[in-house]
Design an enzyme around this catalytic site. Structure first.
Site, PDB file in Angstrom:
ATOM      1  CE1 TYR A 161     -14.598  22.994 -16.215  1.00  0.00           C
ATOM      2  CE2 TYR A 161     -14.684  23.624 -13.898  1.00  0.00           C
ATOM      3  CZ  TYR A 161     -14.117  22.884 -14.921  1.00  0.00           C
ATOM      4  OH  TYR A 161     -13.059  22.042 -14.669  1.00  0.00           O
ATOM      5  CG  ASP A 220     -15.301  21.059 -27.856  1.00  0.00           C
ATOM      6  OD1 ASP A 220     -15.942  20.231 -28.544  1.00  0.00           O
ATOM      7  OD2 ASP A 220     -14.056  21.140 -27.907  1.00  0.00           O
ATOM      8  CG  HIS A 268     -12.189  13.816 -19.746  1.00  0.00           C
ATOM      9  ND1 HIS A 268     -10.964  14.227 -20.216  1.00  0.00           N
ATOM     10  CD2 HIS A 268     -11.965  12.583 -19.196  1.00  0.00           C
ATOM     11  CE1 HIS A 268     -10.043  13.306 -19.972  1.00  0.00           C
ATOM     12  NE2 HIS A 268     -10.636  12.292 -19.370  1.00  0.00           N
ATOM     13  CB  CYS A 287     -28.869  17.290  -9.046  1.00  0.00           C
ATOM     14  SG  CYS A 287     -29.388  17.386  -7.312  1.00  0.00           S
ATOM     15  CB  CYS A 346     -30.954  21.793  -8.104  1.00  0.00           C
ATOM     16  SG  CYS A 346     -31.133  20.209  -8.891  1.00  0.00           S
ATOM     17  N   GLY A 370      -5.194  14.695 -31.801  1.00  0.00           N
ATOM     18  CA  GLY A 370      -5.101  15.940 -31.036  1.00  0.00           C
ATOM     19  C   GLY A 370      -5.049  15.784 -29.537  1.00  0.00           C
ATOM     20  CB  THR A 371      -5.131  13.499 -27.060  1.00  0.00           C
ATOM     21  OG1 THR A 371      -4.878  13.347 -25.660  1.00  0.00           O
ATOM     22  CG2 THR A 371      -4.941  12.167 -27.759  1.00  0.00           C
ATOM     23  CG  ASN A 427      -1.037  15.434 -31.287  1.00  0.00           C
ATOM     24  OD1 ASN A 427      -2.047  16.125 -31.207  1.00  0.00           O
ATOM     25  ND2 ASN A 427      -0.118  15.422 -30.334  1.00  0.00           N
ATOM     26  CB  ALA A 474      -6.626  18.890 -36.414  1.00  0.00           C
TER      27      ALA A 474
HETATM   28  P1  OAD Z   1      -3.490  18.734 -24.266  1.00  0.00           P
HETATM   29  O1  OAD Z   1      -3.534  20.212 -24.193  1.00  0.00           O
HETATM   30  O2  OAD Z   1      -2.755  17.999 -23.216  1.00  0.00           O
HETATM   31  O3  OAD Z   1      -2.879  18.288 -25.670  1.00  0.00           O
HETATM   32  C1  OAD Z   1      -3.321  18.824 -26.880  1.00  0.00           C
HETATM   33  C2  OAD Z   1      -2.515  18.202 -28.007  1.00  0.00           C
HETATM   34  O4  OAD Z   1      -3.032  18.725 -29.226  1.00  0.00           O
HETATM   35  C3  OAD Z   1      -1.027  18.523 -27.954  1.00  0.00           C
HETATM   36  O5  OAD Z   1      -0.268  17.328 -28.121  1.00  0.00           O
HETATM   37  C4  OAD Z   1      -0.812  19.471 -29.137  1.00  0.00           C
HETATM   38  O6  OAD Z   1       0.425  19.280 -29.785  1.00  0.00           O
HETATM   39  C5  OAD Z   1      -1.946  19.066 -30.074  1.00  0.00           C
HETATM   40  N1  OAD Z   1      -2.409  20.159 -30.936  1.00  0.00           N
HETATM   41  C6  OAD Z   1      -2.477  21.490 -30.672  1.00  0.00           C
HETATM   42  N2  OAD Z   1      -2.993  22.154 -31.715  1.00  0.00           N
HETATM   43  C7  OAD Z   1      -3.254  21.234 -32.678  1.00  0.00           C
HETATM   44  C8  OAD Z   1      -3.779  21.307 -34.006  1.00  0.00           C
HETATM   45  N3  OAD Z   1      -4.153  22.460 -34.572  1.00  0.00           N
HETATM   46  N4  OAD Z   1      -3.891  20.152 -34.709  1.00  0.00           N
HETATM   47  C9  OAD Z   1      -3.516  18.962 -34.166  1.00  0.00           C
HETATM   48  N5  OAD Z   1      -3.019  18.827 -32.912  1.00  0.00           N
HETATM   49  C10 OAD Z   1      -2.882  19.957 -32.188  1.00  0.00           C
HETATM   50  O7  OAD Z   1      -5.020  18.240 -24.377  1.00  0.00           O
HETATM   51  P2  OAD Z   1      -5.630  16.778 -24.170  1.00  0.00           P
HETATM   52  O8  OAD Z   1      -4.657  15.727 -24.554  1.00  0.00           O
HETATM   53  O9  OAD Z   1      -6.962  16.762 -24.794  1.00  0.00           O
HETATM   54  O10 OAD Z   1      -9.040  16.615 -18.779  1.00  0.00           O
HETATM   55  O11 OAD Z   1      -5.801  16.760 -22.606  1.00  0.00           O
HETATM   56  C11 OAD Z   1      -6.369  15.631 -21.999  1.00  0.00           C
HETATM   57  C12 OAD Z   1      -7.112  16.024 -20.768  1.00  0.00           C
HETATM   58  O12 OAD Z   1      -6.257  16.784 -19.923  1.00  0.00           O
HETATM   59  C13 OAD Z   1      -8.284  16.959 -21.002  1.00  0.00           C
HETATM   60  O13 OAD Z   1      -9.468  16.301 -21.391  1.00  0.00           O
HETATM   61  C14 OAD Z   1      -8.459  17.587 -19.656  1.00  0.00           C
HETATM   62  C15 OAD Z   1      -7.002  17.869 -19.337  1.00  0.00           C
HETATM   63  O14 OAD Z   1      -6.662  17.906 -18.001  1.00  0.00           O
HETATM   64  C16 OAD Z   1      -9.812  17.013 -17.771  1.00  0.00           C
HETATM   65  O15 OAD Z   1     -10.050  18.187 -17.530  1.00  0.00           O
HETATM   66  C17 OAD Z   1     -10.360  15.885 -16.962  1.00  0.00           C
END
Ligand code: OAD
Length: 238
Positions: A55, A93, A115, A123, A142, A182-183, A209, A227
């Protein structure tokens, strides 16, 4: 159609073009690490030095990145939107904050980091949360107890409860537009938000996405592409 109560869910894809790795794409963050080692309470108990290092690197990387056209488009839209706009981000971020920095945001705007946040520490004893811009390790005292081995990154790890869930539930129940950006739809509870909105029967749902997510069939509308291209165009026309 004008929407009053808008919820936007963002994931790593919105920050990809700022230079931050996503999690599950080729070469993504989880490709080089075992989730159990760096993103679980058990991993932290086993090897705090490794987890702090992981981190610390990611926190330092925030100094190198800037919000992209997608973050800025949401921030600009938020300034003119007269209803509520709730941005729920899975990202740790601070690019949404950077995009609104220096602007007076309307009362109806809120940003929820479900998240956690890289730029915060917590702490272990008191649960007090601190702004944190530097590195931390097991020897860092701390700020509240002045003791070592008390600080952890304010990040929700696997097996822990995401933050703001009551408030998020409230916004999902009343929103008339839900936009997922973007998820990949792999991680719950965020992956289930679209279903929650659909079950109220009154929210329009849109996925934006790079590619269809796990839950793509649940959305009324889908827009695919990078995006920085799709998001500015979408919000200008909303
Ligand atoms: P992922 O890495 O699972 O998914 C990212 C998504 O963004 C994918 O579907 C890509 O196709 C898409 N992507 C990539 N580049 C892009 C772009 N330029 N424009 C648009 N889309 C794009 O990430 P998350 O879904 O955010 O949690 O992951 C969810 C959670 O899983 C995170 O918050 C994290 C992780 O484990 C924790 O750490 C608790």
């Amino acid at each position: 159609m004008a929407y009053n109560h808008i919820v936007i869910l963002t994931g790593a894809g919105i920050s990809a073009e700022s230079g931050l790795s996503t999690f599950r794409d080729a070469g993504g963050l989880w490709a080089g690490h075992r989730i159990e080692d760096v993103a679980t309470p058990e991993g932290f108990a086993r090897d705090a030095a490794l987890v702090h290092h992981f981190y610390n690197l990611r926190r330092a990387q925030l100094n190198e990145v800037r919000p992209n056209a997608a973050h800025l488009a949401i921030a600009n839209f938020a300034q003119t939107h007269t209803g509520t706009l709730t941005v729920i981000t899975q990202n740790v971020d601070d690019l949404h904050e950077q995009a609104t920095n220096g602007h007076d945001m309307p009362q109806g705007y809120s940003l929820l980091h479900m998240h956690g946040e890289l730029r915060k520490a917590r702490c272990l004893a008191t649960e007090e949360i601190f702004k944190w811009h530097d590195t931390m390790d097991a020897s860092t005292p701390c700020p509240c107890c002045n003791k070592p081995k008390r600080l952890r990154p304010h990040i929700v790890w696997f097996g822990e409860m995401p933050l703001y869930m009551d408030l998020i539930g409230h916004h999902l129940r009343r929103c008339d537009l839900f936009v997922s950006i973007g998820t990949s739809g792999n991680v719950y509870p965020a992956a289930g938000f679209v279903q929650q909105v659909r079950s109220t029967g009154n929210g329009h749902t849109i996925e934006i996405n790079m590619e269809p997510s796990q839950g793509h069939s649940l959305f009324h509308e889908k827009i695919y592409g990078a995006a920085t291209q799709t998001i500015p165009e979408f919000f200008i026309n909303l």
